[in-house]
Design a protein around this motif. Structure first.
Motif, mmCIF file in Angstrom:
data_model
loop_
_atom_site.group_PDB
_atom_site.id
_atom_site.type_symbol
_atom_site.label_atom_id
_atom_site.label_comp_id
_atom_site.label_asym_id
_atom_site.label_seq_id
_atom_site.Cartn_x
_atom_site.Cartn_y
_atom_site.Cartn_z
ATOM 1 N N GLU A 4 0.145 -5.726 4.890
ATOM 2 C CA GLU A 4 0.520 -6.890 4.174
ATOM 3 C C GLU A 4 0.752 -8.016 5.155
ATOM 4 N N LEU A 170 3.459 -6.942 -16.122
ATOM 5 C CA LEU A 170 2.794 -5.911 -15.313
ATOM 6 C C LEU A 170 1.640 -6.508 -14.516
ATOM 7 N N THR A 173 2.909 -8.440 -11.508
ATOM 8 C CA THR A 173 3.353 -7.617 -10.380
ATOM 9 C C THR A 173 2.146 -7.096 -9.593
ATOM 10 N N ALA A 174 1.084 -6.740 -10.318
ATOM 11 C CA ALA A 174 -0.108 -6.238 -9.624
ATOM 12 C C ALA A 174 -0.827 -7.360 -8.866
ATOM 13 N N ALA A 177 1.135 -8.060 -5.805
ATOM 14 C CA ALA A 177 0.938 -7.049 -4.756
ATOM 15 C C ALA A 177 -0.406 -7.251 -4.060
ATOM 16 N N ARG A 180 -0.615 -10.264 -1.557
ATOM 17 C CA ARG A 180 0.083 -10.086 -0.277
ATOM 18 C C ARG A 180 -0.894 -9.680 0.829
ATOM 19 N N PHE A 181 -2.023 -9.078 0.422
ATOM 20 C CA PHE A 181 -3.024 -8.672 1.419
ATOM 21 C C PHE A 181 -4.129 -9.719 1.591
ATOM 22 N N VAL A 219 -4.172 -3.009 -9.967
ATOM 23 C CA VAL A 219 -3.523 -2.137 -8.970
ATOM 24 C C VAL A 219 -4.579 -1.518 -8.054
ATOM 25 N N LEU A 223 -5.025 -1.787 -3.956
ATOM 26 C CA LEU A 223 -5.232 -0.684 -3.000
ATOM 27 C C LEU A 223 -6.473 -0.931 -2.144
ATOM 28 N N PRO A 227 -4.236 -0.753 1.564
ATOM 29 C CA PRO A 227 -4.332 0.457 2.395
ATOM 30 C C PRO A 227 -5.745 0.995 2.561
#
Lengths: 592, 111
Positions: A4, A170, A173-174, A177, A180-181, A219, A223, A227
Motif C-alpha cells: 500500500e 460495501l 470500502t472495497a 482498499a 490505496r494501491f 475486492v 487483491l 498483494p
C-alpha cells in the motif's frame, strides 16, 4: 515487500476548529435532507421523479455537505482533515444520495428487490430447481440471503429498504482498499470515493446479486493491484524475443510468498462465488483479470485461465438448463446493443426523456474528466496503465450481450471507480499531494454540487413508478392472499411490489409482456382478456397507479388509452371488481 | 516461540458460544447481531488473519468479503446437496471459524 502506498499524514494530533465545523456541517446537512425528504408525499406525481418534489432545504443540505467535504479535503499543508472527519462526511453523503427514499417511505423502491426476496424465500422452500428460472441457475446470492434472513430474523422488507445504503457502503470500502494501491495522494483517495458516489446514478445497489457480485469484483481488483500485483520489466518492443524477455522479467510486487498464496486463495474463493451468484459479473471479472495479467501487472499468470475454467464449468453444469434456451451470444452485435441500450431508452414523456438525457450527460461529464485526467497524467509521465485498463475493459463486454437493454448501465458502473480515479487527476493540482487553492476548492464545490443534482435526478428519475404507495403494497398483499394457487396475477407493468413471499404460488404476468409492442386498447385488451379467461384457476387483473405510470412515462401507452383498455376489460363477461383503494383496482376474471 | 494469542483464542471461543446461542435463539435484536457475527464477521476475521494481510483497509474489506463469500459458498453447497437449514449453516460457519483459529494458533506457536 510492497505495498500500500502509505499516507504520510499523521492521524493523531489535536482537533482543529475546522474539523469540528465540518462534522457539525455534515450533521446539519443530514438533518436538512432528512427533514426535506420526509415532507415528500407518495405516490410521486412527476415524470422528473423525486427531483421535482424535493423541497429546497434538501439542496441546501447537499450544498453544505459538499462545502464541508471540500474544506476538509483541502485541509492544510500536511494533507486533508483527519480520517474520522472525512469518513463521517462520506457516511452522510451515502445517506443523502442513496438513503433519501428511506426518509420518504418505508417501502423499498422498485419491483426487483421484492422479487429477489421471493426467490430467496422459494429457494429455502423448494431448494435449487434450475428449471424454474434464471435465478435458480445462479443461486449463490439467494442462498446467502436465505441463510441471513432465516438466521437473523430480520424483516426482509426492511433489509431490502436499507440495502442500497449497505451496498454502497460495501462498495466504498472495497474501492477505498483498491485505491490505496493505486495512488499515494490522500486527497485523491478521498476524492475518488466522493466522485464514485456522485457518478453512481445506475441504481444497481438494491438487494440484488449484481450488487453483491460488484462488491466481490472490487475486492478481487484490490487483491490484483495489491498483494497479487507484479512489477513489469521495461518494455522493449513487440518482437517475440522482446515480449518473452518482458514477460519473464516480471517480479512480484509483494516479496512475501505466504502473503501472495493467502491472497490467491481468497481470490479463488471470490471467483467461485462470483460465478455462482450472477450471470454478467463473471464476464466483467474475466476481462479485467485478463487485461491486467496481459499487461504484466498481475503475478499469478494463470489466474485468467483458472477464472475462465470456473466460469465455463458453471455455465456447462449448474447453469446449463438456462443456457439451453438462452445461448449467451444469441443477441450479440454492436448495432443491436446500441439500439437496445441507447435508442430504446431515450423515449417517453418529455420529463422522462430529460431524466435519461441527464443520466447520459452525467456519464459523459465524468468520462470526459477522466479522459482529460489521463492526458494530463500521460504528459507528466504518470499515467497508470492499470487504471486505464480497469476503466475500459468493461466496454469490451458491451457488444456481446444486450442484457435486456441494461448493458451500458452495467458497463458504466464497472468502469466508474477507475473513471473517478482518473478524473481526480484533472480535478486536483498537478503536483503530487499539493493543496488545492481556495478558488479551485470553490470550483470543486460547484462542480460536485451540480453532479449531485444530476445524480439525484438520474437515480430517482423513475420515482413516479418505482416508489410505491402503502396502498399499492396493501393491495398486492390482498391479491396474493385471495388468489388461489396457480391462478394468474396480471399487473400493467413490471414495477409492481409483488412475489416477495409467494414466488411460485401464482403465474405472474404483465400487460406489457402479454401485448409486447402493441398496447393499443383494441389489440391489447382482448389479448389480456383471452389470457386471463383461459387460465384454469382464474386470474386477477391488478391496475395500480405506479405500474400505469411506468407505461405512460416510457411512452408505451397514454393515460386515455389505458383508461379505454380498463373500460373495455371491466365490461367483459366474467370480469368483476374485487378490490379497490386509492391507487389500485383489482378485477377478478373467472375462467371460461 | 510464543503462545497462542488472546485474539485467536477469543475468536474461537466466541464462535462456539455464539453458534450455540444463535441456534438456540435470542431475543430479536440480539439474534440478528449474534447471527451476523457468527455467520460473517467471525469467520471473515479468522480466515483473514491466515492471509497475513498487513494493510488495515484491505484487511477490513477482506473480513467482509471472505465472511460473505464463505457463507455464500457454504449455503449454496448445502442447497445443492439438499442439506440446507440455517442452523446447519450457523454450525458450519462456527466450525470453519474454529478450524481457522486452530491453524492460526499452530502458526503462532511455531513463530
Amino acid at each position: 515487500m510492497i505495498d500500500e502506498l502509505e499516507v504520510t499524514r499523521p492521524t493523531g494530533g489535536r482537533w482543529q476548529r475546522r474539523d469540528v465545523l465540518c462534522i457539525v456541517a455534515g450533521v446539519v446537512a443530514l438533518a436538512l435532507v432528512v427533514g426535506a425528504a420526509s415532507t415528500v408525499s407518495v405516490p410521486v406525481n412527476s415524470d422528473l421523479g423525486l427531483v421535482a418534489v424535493l423541497p429546497y432545504p434538501f439542496w441546501i443540505g447537499v450544498l453544505i455537505l459538499n462545502i464541508a467535504f471540500f474544506v476538509a479535503l483541502r485541509g492544510d499543508a500536511d494533507g486533508p482533515a483527519r480520517r474520522l472527519v472525512m469518513m463521517s462526511l462520506l457516511v452522510v453523503f451515502v445517506l443523502v444520495l442513496f438513503g433519501t427514499p428511506i426518509f420518504v417511505t418505508d417501502i423499498p423502491r422498485g419491483e426487483v428487490a421484492f422479487r429477489h426476496l421471493g426467490v430467496s424465500d422459494a429457494l429455502s422452500q423448494v431448494g435449487v430447481d434450475p428449471d424454474i428460472d434464471a435465478y435458480f441457475n445462479w443461486p449463490g446470492f439467494f442462498a446467502l440471503l436465505a441463510t441471513m434472513l432465516a438466521a437473523t430474523g430480520l424483516d426482509p422488507v426492511t433489509v431490502a429498504l436499507w440495502a442500497p445504503v449497505v451496498n454502497v457502503g460495501l462498495w466504498l470500502t472495497a474501492v477505498g482498499a483498491a485505491t490505496r494501491f493505486l495512488t499515494s495522494d490522500p486527497r485523491r483517495r478521498w476524492l475518488v470515493l466522493w466522485l464514485f458516489c456522485l457518478g453512481n446514478w445506475q441504481d444497481q445497489d438494491y438487494l440484488s446479486p449484481q450488487a453483491f457480485g460488484f462488491f466481490l469484483y472490487l475486492v478481487l481488483i484490490a487483491l490484483l493491484v495489491g498483494p497479487l500485483a507484479a512489477r513489469p520489466a521495461p518494455f522493449r518492443g513487440f518482437r517475440r524475443a522482446d515480449l518473452a524477455e518482458w514477460w519473464r522479467g516480471r517480479a512480484p510486487a509483494d516479496d512475501r510468498p505466504g502473503h501472495r498464496v493467502g491472497a490467491l486463495v481468497v481470490a479463488l474463493l471470490l471467483i467461485v462465488v462470483i460465478c455462482a451468484s450472477h450471470q454478467l459479473t463473471p464476464f466483467m471479472m474475466l476481462v479485467a483479470i485478463t487485461a491486467l495479467t496481459l499487461s504484466g501487472r498481475v503475478w499469478p499468470s494463470r489466474l485468467p485461465l483458472i477464472a475462465g475454467i470456473v466460469l465455463v464449468l458453471w455455465l456447462v453444469y449448474p447453469a446449463s438448463p438456462y443456457l439451453v434456451g438462452h445461448p449467451p451470444l444469441e443477441d450479440a452485435g454492436l448495432g443491436a446493443a446500441i439500439t437496445s441500450n441507447v435508442v430504446d431508452r431515450v423515449s417517453g414523456t418529455p420529463g422522462h426523456v430529460v431524466v435519461v438525457q441527464l443520466r447520459v450527460l452525467l456519464t459523459i461529464v465524468l468520462w470526459s474528466l477522466a479522459a482529460a485526467g489521463a492526458v494530463r497524467d500521460w504528459r507528466r509521465g504518470r499515467l497508470d496503465l492499470r487504471v486505464i485498463l480497469l476503466a475500459f475493459s468493461p466496454v469490451l463486454i458491451f457488444p456481446v450481450q444486450m442484457y435486456g437493454g441494461e448493458m451500458l448501465i452495467r458497463v458504466s458502473l464497472f468502469a466508474l471507480p477507475f473513471i473517478a480515479l482518473q478524473a481526480c487527476s484533472i480535478l486536483l493540482p498537478t503536483e503530487g499531494s499539493a493543496r488545492p487553492s481556495s478558488r479551485a476548492t470553490g470550483a470543486l464545490v460547484l462542480t460536485c454540487f451540480l453532479l449531485a443534482a444530476l445524480t439525484v435526478t438520474g437515480r430517482f428519475g423513475n420515482a413516479q413508478y418505482d416508489v410505491f404507495a402503502d396502498s399499492e403494497v396493501a393491495a398486492m398483499d390482498a391479491v396474493e392472499e385471495m388468489a388461489p394457487p396457480d391462478s394468474a396475477i396480471i399487473s400493467a407493468a413490471h414495477p409492481t411490489p409483488w412475489r416477495e413471499d409467494a414466488y411460485l404460488d401464482h403465474q405472474y404476468r404483465t400487460i406489457e409482456d402479454l401485448c409486447r409492442q402493441d398496447l393499443t386498447p383494441a389489440t391489447c385488451a382482448p389479448t389480456v382478456y383471452e389470457y386471463a379467461r383461459r387460465n384454469a384457476q382464474g386470474a386477477y387483473l391488478v391496475l395500480m397507479k405506479s405500474a400505469e405510470a411506468s407505461l405512460v412515462i416510457q411512452g408505451d401507452t397514454t393515460t386515455p388509452d389505458f383508461a379505454e383498455m380498463e373500460r373495455w376489460l371491466r365490461t367483459q363477461e366474467g370480469v368483476q371488481l374485487s378490490f379497490r383503494n386509492a391507487h389500485v383496482r383489482v378485477y377478478e376474471v373467472v375462467p371460461e | 516461540m510464543s503462545g497462542v494469542s488472546r485474539l485467536t483464542a477469543a475468536l474461537g471461543l466466541a464462535a462456539v458460544v455464539l453458534s450455540v446461542a444463535t441456534v438456540i435463539g435470542l431475543p430479536a435484536p440480539l439474534q440478528a447481531v449474534a447471527a451476523i457475527t457468527v455467520l460473517v464477521l467471525l469467520p471473515g476475521q479468522a480466515l483473514t488473519r491466515l492471509t497475513q494481510v498487513t494493510d488495515v483497509a484491505l484487511g477490513a474489506v477482506l473480513v467482509l468479503a471472505i465472511g460473505l463469500g464463505a457463507l455464500t459458498f457454504v449455503s449454496t453447497a448445502m442447497f445443492y446437496l439438499a442439506l440446507w437449514s440455517w442452523q446447519a449453516c450457523v454450525v458450519t460457519m462456527g466450525v470453519i471459524t474454529v478450524l481457522a483459529c486452530i491453524v492460526r494458533a499452530r502458526q503462532e506457536v511455531a513463530w
